[in-house]
Design a protein around this motif. Sequence first.
Motif, mmCIF file in Angstrom:
data_model
loop_
_atom_site.group_PDB
_atom_site.id
_atom_site.type_symbol
_atom_site.label_atom_id
_atom_site.label_comp_id
_atom_site.label_asym_id
_atom_site.label_seq_id
_atom_site.Cartn_x
_atom_site.Cartn_y
_atom_site.Cartn_z
ATOM 1 N N ALA A 478 0.825 -1.209 0.000
ATOM 2 C CA ALA A 478 0.000 0.000 0.000
ATOM 3 C C ALA A 478 0.859 1.259 0.000
ATOM 4 O O ALA A 478 0.447 2.295 -0.527
ATOM 5 N N GLN A 479 2.048 1.182 0.574
ATOM 6 C CA GLN A 479 2.969 2.317 0.604
ATOM 7 C C GLN A 479 4.037 2.202 -0.493
ATOM 8 O O GLN A 479 5.077 2.840 -0.405
ATOM 9 N N LEU A 480 3.758 1.379 -1.509
ATOM 10 C CA LEU A 480 4.545 1.294 -2.748
ATOM 11 C C LEU A 480 5.873 0.573 -2.583
ATOM 12 O O LEU A 480 6.763 0.707 -3.426
ATOM 13 N N PHE A 481 6.055 -0.214 -1.527
ATOM 14 C CA PHE A 481 7.281 -0.980 -1.352
ATOM 15 C C PHE A 481 7.153 -2.369 -1.971
ATOM 16 O O PHE A 481 6.062 -2.943 -2.053
ATOM 17 N N ASN A 482 8.314 -2.931 -2.355
ATOM 18 C CA ASN A 482 8.349 -4.318 -2.819
ATOM 19 C C ASN A 482 9.358 -5.147 -2.031
ATOM 20 O O ASN A 482 9.829 -6.178 -2.492
ATOM 21 N N ASP A 483 9.681 -4.654 -0.814
ATOM 22 C CA ASP A 483 10.676 -5.352 0.014
ATOM 23 C C ASP A 483 10.387 -5.137 1.505
ATOM 24 O O ASP A 483 11.299 -4.929 2.287
ATOM 25 N N ASN A 484 9.120 -5.212 1.876
ATOM 26 C CA ASN A 484 8.745 -4.844 3.246
ATOM 27 C C ASN A 484 8.111 -5.984 4.038
ATOM 28 O O ASN A 484 7.409 -5.736 5.019
ATOM 29 N N VAL A 485 8.398 -7.237 3.653
ATOM 30 C CA VAL A 485 7.655 -8.362 4.216
ATOM 31 C C VAL A 485 8.581 -9.324 4.964
ATOM 32 O O VAL A 485 9.644 -9.691 4.469
ATOM 33 N N ILE A 486 8.167 -9.719 6.164
ATOM 34 C CA ILE A 486 8.842 -10.787 6.901
ATOM 35 C C ILE A 486 8.501 -12.118 6.244
ATOM 36 O O ILE A 486 7.336 -12.398 5.945
ATOM 37 N N ASN A 487 9.513 -12.939 6.049
ATOM 38 C CA ASN A 487 9.323 -14.189 5.327
ATOM 39 C C ASN A 487 8.996 -15.326 6.292
ATOM 40 O O ASN A 487 9.783 -15.627 7.202
ATOM 41 N N PRO A 488 7.843 -15.996 6.125
ATOM 42 C CA PRO A 488 7.458 -17.084 7.034
ATOM 43 C C PRO A 488 8.185 -18.384 6.778
ATOM 44 O O PRO A 488 8.029 -19.344 7.547
ATOM 45 N N GLY A 489 8.993 -18.439 5.709
ATOM 46 C CA GLY A 489 9.738 -19.667 5.423
ATOM 47 C C GLY A 489 11.058 -19.760 6.147
ATOM 48 O O GLY A 489 11.727 -20.804 6.078
ATOM 49 N N HIS A 519 -0.211 -6.538 20.209
ATOM 50 C CA HIS A 519 -0.779 -6.421 18.864
ATOM 51 C C HIS A 519 0.276 -6.844 17.856
ATOM 52 O O HIS A 519 1.328 -6.222 17.744
ATOM 53 N N MET A 520 0.006 -7.906 17.116
ATOM 54 C CA MET A 520 0.985 -8.503 16.213
ATOM 55 C C MET A 520 0.688 -8.196 14.745
ATOM 56 O O MET A 520 1.015 -8.977 13.850
ATOM 57 N N GLY A 521 0.084 -7.045 14.501
ATOM 58 C CA GLY A 521 -0.045 -6.544 13.135
ATOM 59 C C GLY A 521 -1.016 -7.338 12.292
ATOM 60 O O GLY A 521 -2.161 -7.559 12.657
ATOM 61 N N GLY A 522 -0.541 -7.747 11.127
ATOM 62 C CA GLY A 522 -1.365 -8.501 10.195
ATOM 63 C C GLY A 522 -1.977 -7.657 9.091
ATOM 64 O O GLY A 522 -2.731 -8.170 8.261
ATOM 65 N N ASP A 523 -1.634 -6.384 9.018
ATOM 66 C CA ASP A 523 -2.304 -5.478 8.104
ATOM 67 C C ASP A 523 -1.683 -5.493 6.706
ATOM 68 O O ASP A 523 -0.460 -5.422 6.553
ATOM 69 N N GLU A 524 -2.523 -5.575 5.710
ATOM 70 C CA GLU A 524 -2.190 -5.263 4.312
ATOM 71 C C GLU A 524 -0.961 -5.997 3.763
ATOM 72 O O GLU A 524 -0.075 -5.388 3.177
ATOM 73 N N LEU A 525 -0.916 -7.292 3.922
ATOM 74 C CA LEU A 525 0.109 -8.055 3.206
ATOM 75 C C LEU A 525 -0.200 -7.972 1.719
ATOM 76 O O LEU A 525 -1.298 -8.306 1.278
ATOM 77 N N ALA A 526 0.769 -7.512 0.948
ATOM 78 C CA ALA A 526 0.530 -7.296 -0.480
ATOM 79 C C ALA A 526 0.355 -8.622 -1.216
ATOM 80 O O ALA A 526 1.043 -9.613 -0.925
ATOM 81 N N THR A 570 -3.091 -12.930 21.701
ATOM 82 C CA THR A 570 -2.699 -12.271 20.468
ATOM 83 C C THR A 570 -3.789 -11.337 19.976
ATOM 84 O O THR A 570 -4.945 -11.725 19.854
ATOM 85 N N SER A 571 -3.390 -10.109 19.699
ATOM 86 C CA SER A 571 -4.263 -9.143 19.031
ATOM 87 C C SER A 571 -3.677 -8.814 17.668
ATOM 88 O O SER A 571 -2.486 -9.005 17.427
ATOM 89 N N GLY A 572 -4.513 -8.299 16.780
ATOM 90 C CA GLY A 572 -4.021 -7.890 15.476
ATOM 91 C C GLY A 572 -5.134 -7.292 14.648
ATOM 92 O O GLY A 572 -6.299 -7.256 15.064
ATOM 93 N N TRP A 573 -4.752 -6.792 13.486
ATOM 94 C CA TRP A 573 -5.754 -6.262 12.576
ATOM 95 C C TRP A 573 -6.633 -7.395 12.058
ATOM 96 O O TRP A 573 -6.327 -8.576 12.248
ATOM 97 N N GLU A 574 -7.703 -7.036 11.397
ATOM 98 C CA GLU A 574 -8.757 -8.001 11.062
ATOM 99 C C GLU A 574 -8.264 -9.192 10.251
ATOM 100 O O GLU A 574 -8.863 -10.269 10.300
ATOM 101 N N GLU A 575 -7.157 -8.992 9.487
ATOM 102 C CA GLU A 575 -6.687 -10.094 8.660
ATOM 103 C C GLU A 575 -6.281 -11.314 9.481
ATOM 104 O O GLU A 575 -6.231 -12.423 8.957
ATOM 105 N N LEU A 576 -5.988 -11.115 10.780
ATOM 106 C CA LEU A 576 -5.680 -12.263 11.633
ATOM 107 C C LEU A 576 -6.877 -13.187 11.764
ATOM 108 O O LEU A 576 -6.721 -14.391 11.964
#
Length: 842
Positions: A478-489, A519-526, A570-576
Amino acid sequence: MALAAPTALAEPAGQSGQAVPAASGSALGVANGARLQLRWELQRKPAGAQLPQGGTPARFILTNCDRQPLPGSGWSLYFTGIDRMPAGAQSGGLVLEQVAGGLFRLRPGPDFQGLAPGQTLEFAYRHNDSVFMPSRSPGGPYLVYDAAPDAGVSLQYTVATLTEPAQRGKVGSPHSAVSPEDTYWRNARADLLPASNVPPVLPTPLRLQPGASRLALAGRPNISAPAALANEAALARSLFPATLAASGGPPLRLTVGAVEGHASSEAYRLTISAAGGIDIVGNSAAGIAHGVQTLRDLMPLPGAAAPALPELTIVDAPRFGYRGFMLDVARNFHGKETVFKWLDLMARFKLNKFHFHLTDDEGWRIEIAGLPELTTIGAVRGHSAKPGVRLQPAYGSGPDPRDASGSGYYTRADYKEIVRYAAARHIEVIPEVEMPGHARAAVQAMESRYHRLKSAGSRDAARYLLNDLDDRSEYVSAQLFNDNVINPGLESSYTFVEHVVRELAALHREAGAPMKTIHMGGDELANGAWEKSPASLAMMRKHGLETSADLWDYFYDRVDAIVCKYGMVTSGWEELAARKTTVDGASKLIPNPRFTRNGFIAYVWNNTPGAEDLAYRLANAGYDIVLTPVTRMYFDMAHNANPEEHGVNWGAYVELDTVYDFAPLDIMKDAPEAARVGKDRLTEYGKRRVRGIQANLFSETARDPARLDYLVMPRMAALAERAWAAAPDWTTTADPAKAAALHRSAWSGFVNALGQRVLPRLDLEGEGLAYRIAPPGLVLDNGRVLANHVLPGMTLRYTRDGSDPTPASSPVAGPIAERGMIRVAAFDRKRRRGPVASIESR
């Protein structure tokens, strides 16, 4: 995904990022960036021109005020923006490029001949989006020469005054201009009340029984309270001004005891008697603190000639146990003194949950023991040519890493002080660590750590690595990045999460306020993230996962296990609590059955078209939810579409009455009947899952404390009214005419209390709060000008000669009969003026 040199910014020579001598340009025989003037302005659409839908024509105007030329090549002009911009656009011999996220630059094209001293060039382009608010204009421009790539020099920069919304004249458009006439009729939905009829307490208590007399305040009270209520006694003592005699006041007793008929630990009973003094009884210390805040509301305004309190009994308890306010300090940093101020205001309005948005793409704001890179890199923004030294500029922070809003963090000691300060006011601090998206600050910091340790020969270099260096996934956040994600692998991702959770839990324990939830986030995974990551694909094969949605579930299963290990929920945004799927080819979020038994608390912001009922669907499915809808409770949204208003508008416009009119258990109450068809309503089971409501302030456009003040107050008072007070009658009355009358009465009481009592008290007590003073409404009526204000009782002053009103101008005492250009503005008790409204009377 590995760091790319253009997207991460490196250590300059010197401490400021601007100290390289060549940066001035003089040593190179070229223009000094500090002597370049840049202006940005919107361009009016030519008459009859057909522009693409949603586009906004704009231009940069660059003037060389130096004695040296700006050369034809070898430089870049960087700036930041909130909106997408047309990368590749060419004009004036320059080319527009996106560096990363919201960082852009203008570079000379092959035909650019340079800019001689005194010359001006224009770069004209079309914004991808409709832009007509100054807070969405490009910011923080600076010049970098290729010969001194680490040195960024800020330009002299102005944004032209924006004069009209993009949708002026389009009836019914949410982006239409709001005229003084529009404002007048909106304000006319409330009545001016005499002081005797103004509600004495906000938020509205459950029951108030007035007495017949008054309790004179001949001196400061004699306070009696057990030692366990020392904080509450100190608060009560602070309500009584030093101008009162040191003794001779009434007794004031604070007692923990049962409040009949109310099980809430926050319930209280306040009794004021001319004969017996003041008694505050609470089911707990928190209830007593709320009773003391109610006593503050009842106190005479500072300076009263014969101070006295009304006799009365108030029995009160909150509607919702969760009454929250979220402050984002990641996008733009705000120091602990600002946090203290908002905690004090939360306590005044009986809010009890402080959601602390500490991390995001553009900043990591909390010191974590053992991971210094999170703050040495992730908490610093500024220019650099080398990767892995600091984050890039964002939201106007410019090239200097000392920029107070771009860089900064809370030390461990600072954070514990904030937690203690909140706890003393019965406010729970809920820290947020954004993941797996919105995590660029952490990702870059941990990759820098990896490279540093690897080059030093460490076998443990990848212990906290968050990104797969071989990831070739294609996505845009959403903020135009292509390198902002923690990798679950990566196992290192979970090692990192546990380390951070453990350290935050330890900070809260050391502060004496153990965390109940994090609050563990969860918002707007691209969309597209992880899909070409070898590590993620290997993890999916190992655990038999078929899709990236399954991998998401796996990730949060493990995150939840870590949180539970440390005794929290655990709390987080609705995507959780939701799962992405498609219906008729369109993306849709549905309740995720996997986590209904985990006890997740879902903060639901998305009530945009198509998802209006998402919160209710999640609650009905068994998730505990906190309602924080963007169209009602996002205080970073501008009040309306007029260009002078500040904020963003991607989700809605949020006026004071937009917040006040929110019906938490009937979120579509104001929607047309056709829009409600097919939307879920709350079941009785679902209603029990609604923990409460929260307002959010994301700080993209709030670089200083005064801007926070403007965006939050007085909307915070409306949040408190909805979160604490019982459901108003107008939300449950079936008869439309009766409901409208009940609403008018309640709304009139609320805005009169704000205008005549609450905000004047804040002014007179010297709180230094630059709250929004709304513009007045104006209409012509038979040759006279009628003026009103959203907060009846605010002082209005006017002129008739076209000049701006001042504190010495004539007050509006009724219809204005003079002729001329009538200009009117509201003033607070500190003589601070709000926006000026104008109307011509002939």
